[in-house]
Design a protein around this motif. Sequence first.
Motif, PDB file in Angstrom:
ATOM      1  N   PHE A  90       0.860  -1.181   0.000  1.00 60.82           N
ATOM      2  CA  PHE A  90       0.000   0.000   0.000  1.00 60.82           C
ATOM      3  C   PHE A  90       0.895   1.229   0.000  1.00 60.82           C
ATOM      4  O   PHE A  90       1.516   1.567   1.007  1.00 60.82           O
ATOM      5  N   ARG A  91       0.967   1.904  -1.162  1.00 61.40           N
ATOM      6  CA  ARG A  91       1.960   2.956  -1.358  1.00 61.40           C
ATOM      7  C   ARG A  91       1.459   4.334  -0.948  1.00 61.40           C
ATOM      8  O   ARG A  91       2.232   5.166  -0.492  1.00 61.40           O
ATOM      9  N   ASP A  92       0.162   4.589  -1.143  1.00 64.73           N
ATOM     10  CA  ASP A  92      -0.326   5.955  -0.940  1.00 64.73           C
ATOM     11  C   ASP A  92      -1.837   5.911  -0.778  1.00 64.73           C
ATOM     12  O   ASP A  92      -2.474   4.876  -0.964  1.00 64.73           O
ATOM     13  N   GLY A  93      -2.425   7.058  -0.459  1.00 61.80           N
ATOM     14  CA  GLY A  93      -3.866   7.137  -0.309  1.00 61.80           C
ATOM     15  C   GLY A  93      -4.292   7.127   1.141  1.00 61.80           C
ATOM     16  O   GLY A  93      -3.470   7.120   2.062  1.00 61.80           O
ATOM     17  N   VAL A  94      -5.612   7.108   1.346  1.00 63.05           N
ATOM     18  CA  VAL A  94      -6.175   7.147   2.692  1.00 63.05           C
ATOM     19  C   VAL A  94      -7.208   6.045   2.842  1.00 63.05           C
ATOM     20  O   VAL A  94      -8.039   5.824   1.950  1.00 63.05           O
ATOM     21  N   LEU A  95      -7.159   5.350   3.963  1.00 59.77           N
ATOM     22  CA  LEU A  95      -8.148   4.329   4.317  1.00 59.77           C
ATOM     23  C   LEU A  95      -8.865   4.772   5.581  1.00 59.77           C
ATOM     24  O   LEU A  95      -8.252   4.939   6.637  1.00 59.77           O
ATOM     25  N   LEU A  96     -10.186   5.005   5.467  1.00 62.00           N
ATOM     26  CA  LEU A  96     -11.024   5.341   6.614  1.00 62.00           C
ATOM     27  C   LEU A  96     -11.812   4.107   7.004  1.00 62.00           C
ATOM     28  O   LEU A  96     -12.423   3.469   6.155  1.00 62.00           O
ATOM     29  N   PHE A  97     -11.811   3.767   8.292  1.00 64.88           N
ATOM     30  CA  PHE A  97     -12.531   2.580   8.737  1.00 64.88           C
ATOM     31  C   PHE A  97     -13.354   2.906   9.981  1.00 64.88           C
ATOM     32  O   PHE A  97     -13.007   3.781  10.777  1.00 64.88           O
ATOM     33  N   SER A  98     -14.477   2.206  10.099  1.00 60.78           N
ATOM     34  CA  SER A  98     -15.367   2.379  11.246  1.00 60.78           C
ATOM     35  C   SER A  98     -16.159   1.105  11.442  1.00 60.78           C
ATOM     36  O   SER A  98     -15.980   0.128  10.714  1.00 60.78           O
ATOM     37  N   ASN A  99     -17.061   1.115  12.389  1.00 60.29           N
ATOM     38  CA  ASN A  99     -17.858  -0.080  12.661  1.00 60.29           C
ATOM     39  C   ASN A  99     -18.852  -0.379  11.551  1.00 60.29           C
ATOM     40  O   ASN A  99     -19.425  -1.469  11.509  1.00 60.29           O
ATOM     41  N   VAL A 100     -19.069   0.551  10.596  1.00 62.91           N
ATOM     42  CA  VAL A 100     -20.014   0.296   9.502  1.00 62.91           C
ATOM     43  C   VAL A 100     -19.328  -0.072   8.200  1.00 62.91           C
ATOM     44  O   VAL A 100     -19.986  -0.472   7.243  1.00 62.91           O
ATOM     45  N   GLY A 101     -17.990   0.061   8.135  1.00 60.91           N
ATOM     46  CA  GLY A 101     -17.297  -0.328   6.916  1.00 60.91           C
ATOM     47  C   GLY A 101     -16.036   0.476   6.675  1.00 60.91           C
ATOM     48  O   GLY A 101     -15.478   1.082   7.606  1.00 60.91           O
ATOM     49  N   VAL A 102     -15.583   0.482   5.420  1.00 60.50           N
ATOM     50  CA  VAL A 102     -14.333   1.159   5.077  1.00 60.50           C
ATOM     51  C   VAL A 102     -14.547   2.058   3.858  1.00 60.50           C
ATOM     52  O   VAL A 102     -15.442   1.834   3.038  1.00 60.50           O
ATOM     53  N   THR A 103     -13.705   3.087   3.770  1.00 62.14           N
ATOM     54  CA  THR A 103     -13.691   3.993   2.628  1.00 62.14           C
ATOM     55  C   THR A 103     -12.265   4.099   2.094  1.00 62.14           C
ATOM     56  O   THR A 103     -11.325   4.313   2.873  1.00 62.14           O
ATOM     57  N   PHE A 104     -12.124   3.928   0.765  1.00 58.51           N
ATOM     58  CA  PHE A 104     -10.821   4.074   0.115  1.00 58.51           C
ATOM     59  C   PHE A 104     -10.801   5.414  -0.624  1.00 58.51           C
ATOM     60  O   PHE A 104     -11.729   5.746  -1.354  1.00 58.51           O
ATOM     61  N   SER A 105      -9.719   6.166  -0.448  1.00 60.14           N
ATOM     62  CA  SER A 105      -9.553   7.427  -1.151  1.00 60.14           C
ATOM     63  C   SER A 105      -8.200   7.433  -1.851  1.00 60.14           C
ATOM     64  O   SER A 105      -7.160   7.559  -1.205  1.00 60.14           O
ATOM     65  N   LYS A 106      -8.232   7.221  -3.185  1.00 60.96           N
ATOM     66  CA  LYS A 106      -7.011   7.184  -3.996  1.00 60.96           C
ATOM     67  C   LYS A 106      -5.963   6.250  -3.405  1.00 60.96           C
ATOM     68  O   LYS A 106      -4.768   6.570  -3.355  1.00 60.96           O
ATOM     69  N   MET A 107      -6.431   5.100  -2.951  1.00 55.93           N
ATOM     70  CA  MET A 107      -5.540   4.105  -2.363  1.00 55.93           C
ATOM     71  C   MET A 107      -4.769   3.384  -3.459  1.00 55.93           C
ATOM     72  O   MET A 107      -5.357   2.745  -4.328  1.00 55.93           O
ATOM     73  N   LYS A 108      -3.447   3.482  -3.449  1.00 50.88           N
ATOM     74  CA  LYS A 108      -2.597   2.871  -4.458  1.00 50.88           C
ATOM     75  C   LYS A 108      -1.980   1.582  -3.915  1.00 50.88           C
ATOM     76  O   LYS A 108      -1.302   1.602  -2.889  1.00 50.88           O
ATOM     77  N   VAL A 109      -2.242   0.493  -4.650  1.00 52.01           N
ATOM     78  CA  VAL A 109      -1.790  -0.822  -4.220  1.00 52.01           C
ATOM     79  C   VAL A 109      -0.908  -1.425  -5.312  1.00 52.01           C
ATOM     80  O   VAL A 109      -1.265  -1.389  -6.496  1.00 52.01           O
ATOM     81  N   GLN A 110       0.223  -2.006  -4.907  1.00 48.08           N
ATOM     82  CA  GLN A 110       1.141  -2.628  -5.856  1.00 48.08           C
ATOM     83  C   GLN A 110       1.420  -4.059  -5.429  1.00 48.08           C
ATOM     84  O   GLN A 110       1.529  -4.366  -4.248  1.00 48.08           O
ATOM     85  N   SER A 111       1.547  -4.949  -6.411  1.00 52.39           N
ATOM     86  CA  SER A 111       1.997  -6.318  -6.172  1.00 52.39           C
ATOM     87  C   SER A 111       2.814  -6.738  -7.380  1.00 52.39           C
ATOM     88  O   SER A 111       2.266  -6.954  -8.463  1.00 52.39           O
ATOM     89  N   ARG A 112       4.116  -6.782  -7.212  1.00 54.64           N
ATOM     90  CA  ARG A 112       5.042  -7.018  -8.322  1.00 54.64           C
ATOM     91  C   ARG A 112       4.784  -6.007  -9.443  1.00 54.64           C
ATOM     92  O   ARG A 112       4.921  -4.815  -9.241  1.00 54.64           O
ATOM     93  N   ASN A 113       4.365  -6.488 -10.638  1.00 54.85           N
ATOM     94  CA  ASN A 113       4.168  -5.592 -11.777  1.00 54.85           C
ATOM     95  C   ASN A 113       2.749  -5.059 -11.885  1.00 54.85           C
ATOM     96  O   ASN A 113       2.412  -4.416 -12.879  1.00 54.85           O
ATOM     97  N   SER A 114       1.910  -5.326 -10.904  1.00 54.37           N
ATOM     98  CA  SER A 114       0.516  -4.890 -10.930  1.00 54.37           C
ATOM     99  C   SER A 114       0.339  -3.650 -10.061  1.00 54.37           C
ATOM    100  O   SER A 114       0.864  -3.585  -8.943  1.00 54.37           O
ATOM    101  N   PHE A 115      -0.423  -2.673 -10.602  1.00 49.26           N
ATOM    102  CA  PHE A 115      -0.700  -1.443  -9.871  1.00 49.26           C
ATOM    103  C   PHE A 115      -2.196  -1.138  -9.959  1.00 49.26           C
ATOM    104  O   PHE A 115      -2.777  -1.166 -11.041  1.00 49.26           O
TER     105      PHE A 115
END
Length: 253
Positions: free
Chosen positions: A23-48
């Motif tokens: 997880f390279r960048d972005g914001v993850l908001l979490f609470s008892n009702v769920g999660v919110t992703f804001s421009k969350m950048k995820v990398q795994s080898r050659n996948s972005f």
Amino acid sequence: YQGELVPKGVHLLPKGASSPLIFRDGVLLFSNVGVTFSKMKVQSRNSFLTLDGTIKEGNLNLSSRGTIDLRQLHALLQTSLFPNQIRTEMAGIQNLNGEADIRVKWLGKADEWLSSLKEAEIKLKEVSFQYQKIPVPLSHIEGSLFISPEKFQLKEAKGNLGDSPLMVSGTFSRSPSLRGSSAESSASASFQIFSPQLNLDPLFLKREEITRLTSFEKIRDWLLNWNFDGTVEVDQGSYLGLLFQDLKVGMKT
């Protein structure tokens, strides 16, 4: 409860996966009702991938875009992270290689990812694989796929079927069944296929395999649920030693 996570190079290795998610960048908001992703950048080898949206109270409103290494995705989909149905389908695909640029949006129930797919655009790059129900490999595939709940569209795709080059365009759609009616939903397919050089020998069953077939009822029943409108054009081809050229076939059911 609620919280905020701003990852900077966080590594996560899911059980059964061969490489970590970063997880390279972005914001993850979490609470008892769920999660919110804001421009969350995820990398795994050659996948972005970049994730935006929410998963809250059993509902899914999420979009993603990026580039996927298909070999890595194939390995991930065969792990225990995914249902048996998906793992079984992936087992029928061998030697998957290539990349795909994707743009996907989900809107619906969080536990029904497939049916919650709102729209998807996929651009294939040098894709190759062997599928157990096709006797020859597919290779050098490039083109665009557009997917929605109503249709599947293949636009200007090209590649090799065995040693035969093909260019394919088509739209596959399913009409919803009428409310209050016992009529089942009907599916339709319109397509255009062109090949400058087509070798049919590897695509058909050998004589001894044909004699083992006892019934074509399943094929008939499957065809009865589809409406076809398509054309096939071949500049030159061969089948059982017979050479042909300028073949044009139209199909409408």
